[in-house]
Design an enzyme around this catalytic site. Structure first.
Site, PDB file in Angstrom:
ATOM      1  N   THR A 213      71.559   8.799 -94.223  1.00 49.21           N
ATOM      2  CA  THR A 213      71.882   7.700 -93.302  1.00 49.21           C
ATOM      3  C   THR A 213      70.881   7.316 -92.392  1.00 49.21           C
ATOM      4  OG1 THR A 213      73.896   8.587 -93.418  1.00 49.21           O
ATOM      5  CG2 THR A 213      73.625   7.218 -91.779  1.00 49.21           C
TER       6      THR A 213
ATOM      7  N   LYS B 204      70.478  20.586 -78.258  1.00 49.50           N
ATOM      8  CA  LYS B 204      69.648  19.464 -77.716  1.00 49.50           C
ATOM      9  C   LYS B 204      69.353  19.878 -76.247  1.00 49.50           C
ATOM     10  CE  LYS B 204      72.066  16.030 -80.321  1.00 49.50           C
ATOM     11  NZ  LYS B 204      73.004  15.090 -80.643  1.00 49.50           N
TER      12      LYS B 204
HETATM   13  N1  HSE Z   1      76.060  14.387 -84.467  1.00 46.41           N
HETATM   14  C1  HSE Z   1      75.507  13.919 -83.448  1.00 46.41           C
HETATM   15  C2  HSE Z   1      76.268  13.576 -82.400  1.00 46.41           C
HETATM   16  C3  HSE Z   1      74.315  12.985 -83.609  1.00 46.41           C
HETATM   17  O1  HSE Z   1      77.576  13.325 -82.593  1.00 46.41           O
HETATM   18  O2  HSE Z   1      75.758  13.196 -81.151  1.00 46.41           O
HETATM   19  C4  HSE Z   1      73.177  13.571 -84.316  1.00 46.41           C
HETATM   20  O3  HSE Z   1      72.605  14.199 -83.087  1.00 46.41           O
END
Ligand code: HSE
Length: 430
Positions: A13, A205
Site C-alpha cells: 500500500t 512510536k
Molecule cells: N496502523 C498504524 C495506525 C499506521 O493505525 O496508526 C502505521 O503506523
C-alpha cells in the site's frame, strides 16, 4: 540536474503510494530542487501480483540483493516493515554507502541506536519521518525545527486505527467490533490489527519520540502498555457526561532523573486541543522549553499520508545532499535518565464497576479506597434496580497506580461486586 536512483523494497500500500506521488510531483521536484528521482528497481515478493503499469523502465524483482548490491542505487526505500529481513536490508545498504529512507517503527524503536551509529560511520543518512504519525513532520520538527528546546513531556495520539475506533464508537454509537471493521475497510488498520488495538504500535512510536526528545533509548517491552479493547460504549458515554473524552495516549514525561513512559486509554478534558483530534488523525502535543506547548496534527495512517512522509525524506535528501551534517547525534544516549516504575505514577482515576444495589455496598467500597488513602472526587450511579447489579462510576483524586491496584483487587473480591472493575487514568494536560 541531480539524478537520484531509488531502490524500493516493499511495493504494498505505502510503496505504491510513494511511486504514485513521485510520478505526480516529478515536474515540481525538477523545477524546485533541480532533482530527478528515478525508480531504478522495485523489489517485492509478490511483484507479479502487483500493479506495475507505468513502470516500464524499472527493474522488477523479488531479490533483495538486486537492490542492496546495485552500485548505481543511491537511496534504498525500505517499506516492508517488521524486523527481519528489514534490519539486514538497512544495515547492508548503509554499509554499502547507500542512504536509507524507512517507515519502519519496529526497526527504529528496537535498533535505532545501532542503525544511527552505522549510518554515521558510513557517512550515510537514515530518514524515518513516516515511522511516527505518517506524513506529519514530527521527526523533522523535533530534530530540526525546535531542536534548541529542552523537552519536558510528550502526549501523543499516535495510532490512527485506535483513534478512529474510539471516535466512531463515540460519534456513531457503534460497537468496538464494528468500528474496527470499518477501520480495516478504509485501510487504516494493519492487516493484523493486534498491534494497533493492544497499544504496541503506539509503544513503538513512543520509544522513537523518547529517543528524539529525551535522548533515551527505551526498550519497547519496558514501556507500560494497555490497549483499547477493554473500553466499552458505556465508558465513552460516561466520559461524555463528565465533559471528558477517552483517547489512547502515548505519554513520556521527564521528572528529575526519571522518565515516565506509558501507553493507555486516558480521560482528558473535552476542552483540551487533543480531545478534538478525531478519526484517523494523529497528534503530538509537546511541552518544550522555551517554546511552551506545541501541537502537531494530521492524518496519521493510510496510503498517501505515509507516502507523504517518505517523499519528504527523499526531497530533504535531494535538496540538502549527502554531505549534509547530521544535526543531532541521535545515538548519543542520555544515561542519566532511568525509566520510572508504573507503580509510582500518580494520576486521577475513573473507576467503573457493577455492584449489587443494596445498602452498605458503597460504604464498603469507599472504606477500601480510604484505607489506601484514595479520596473520591465524585460518584455516579445511574440506574436503580433492587435485584440486578448497577453500574457505579467514581472519579478519584490523585493516587499512585500501586494504591489504586491494591484497592481494586480488594474491591473485586467483595461479594456485591460483579465482574472486573474498569479503571481509566485521567491526565490534566495543562
Ligand atoms: N496502523 C498504524 C495506525 C499506521 O493505525 O496508526 C502505521 O503506523
Amino acid at each position: 540536474m541531480n539524478k537520484i536512483n531509488i531502490g524500493l523494497i516493499g511495493f504494498g500500500t505505502v510503496g505504491s503510494g510513494v511511486v504514485e506521488l513521485l510520478q505526480k510531483r516529478k515536474v515540481f521536484i525538477k523545477n524546485r530542487f533541480d532533482s530527478e528521482f528515478v525508480i531504478k528497481t522495485i523489489c517485492d515478493l509478490d511483484i507479479k501480483k502487483r500493479d506495475t503499469r507505468g513502470l516500464k523502465n524499472t527493474q522488477l524483482t523479488t531479490k533483495i540483493d538486486d537492490v542492496v548490491n546495485d552500485k548505481d542505487i543511491d537511496v534504498v526505500v525500505e517499506l516492508i516493515g517488521g524486523l527481519s529481513p528489514a534490519k539486514d536490508i538497512v544495515v547492508n545498504s548503509l554499509k554499502s554507502g547507500k542512504h536509507v529512507v524507512t517507515a519502519n517503527k519496529a526497526l527504529i524503536s528496537n535498533y535505532g541506536k545501532e542503525l544511527f551509529k552505522i549510518a554515521q560511520e558510513n557517512k550515510c543518512h537514515l530518514y524515518f519521518e513516516s515511522s511516527v504519525g505518517a506524513g506529519i513532520p514530527i521527526i523533522k520538527s523535533i530534530t530540526e525545527g525546535i531542536v534548541g528546546n529542552k523537552f519536558k513531556a510528550i502526549y501523543g495520539i499516535i495510532n490512527g486505527t485506535c483513534n478512529f475506533i474510539l471516535s466512531e464508537m463515540s460519534e456513531k454509537n457503534c460497537s468496538f467490533e464494528d468500528a474496527l471493521k470499518e477501520a480495516q475497510r478504509l485501510g487504516y488498520a494493519e492487516s493484523d490489527p493486534t498491534l494497533d488495538i493492544n497499544g504496541m504500535d503506539s509503544a513503538h512510536k513512543l520509544a522513537i519520540l523518547a529517543q528524539l526528545t529525551f535522548g533515551k533509548f527505551l526498550k519497547v517491552k519496558d514501556i507500560y502498555t494497555e490497549g483499547i479493547t477493554q473500553i466499552s460504549h458505556d465508558d465513552i458515554e460516561y466520559a461524555k457526561s463528565l465533559n471528558l473524552t477517552i483517547k489512547l495516549l502515548a505519554i513520556a514525561k521527564k521528572t528529575n532523573n526519571k522518565i515516565e513512559a506509558r501507553v493507555h486509554p486516558t480521560l482528558i478534558s473535552k476542552n483540551h486541543p487533543l480531545a478534538s483530534i478525531n478519526s484517523v488523525y494523529n497528534a503530538v502535543y509537546l511541552d518544550a522549553d522555551p517554546l511552551g506547548k506545541i501541537l502537531l496534527s494530521g492524518e496519521g495512517a493510510g496510503k498517501m499520508a505515509a507516502a507523504s512522509g517518505v517523499i519528504s525524506d527523499l526531497i530533504n535528501f535531494a535538496s540538502k545532499g549527502a554531505d549534509r551534517k547530521l544535526i543531532c547525534n541521535l545515538y548519543d544516549e542520555n544515561t542519566k535518565l532511568s525509566l520510572g516504575n508504573i507503580d509510582d505514577v500518580e494520576t486521577k482515576f475513573y473507576i467503573r464497576f457493577l455492584a449489587a444495589d443494596k445498602p452498605g455496598v458503597l460504604s464498603k467500597i469507599s472504606g477500601i479506597l480510604g484505607k489506601q488513602g484514595i479520596s473520591i472526587n465524585s460518584l455516579t450511579q445511574k440506574a436503580h434496580n433492587k435485584t440486578a447489579a448497577v453500574p457505579v462510576v467514581m472519579l478519584t483524586d490523585y493516587t499512585t497506580e500501586k494504591k489504586l491496584r491494591t484497592a481494586l483487587n480488594a474491591i473485586k473480591k467483595l461479594p456485591a461486586i460483579k465482574g472486573t472493575p474498569v479503571a481509566i487514568r485521567m491526565e490534566k494536560l495543562w
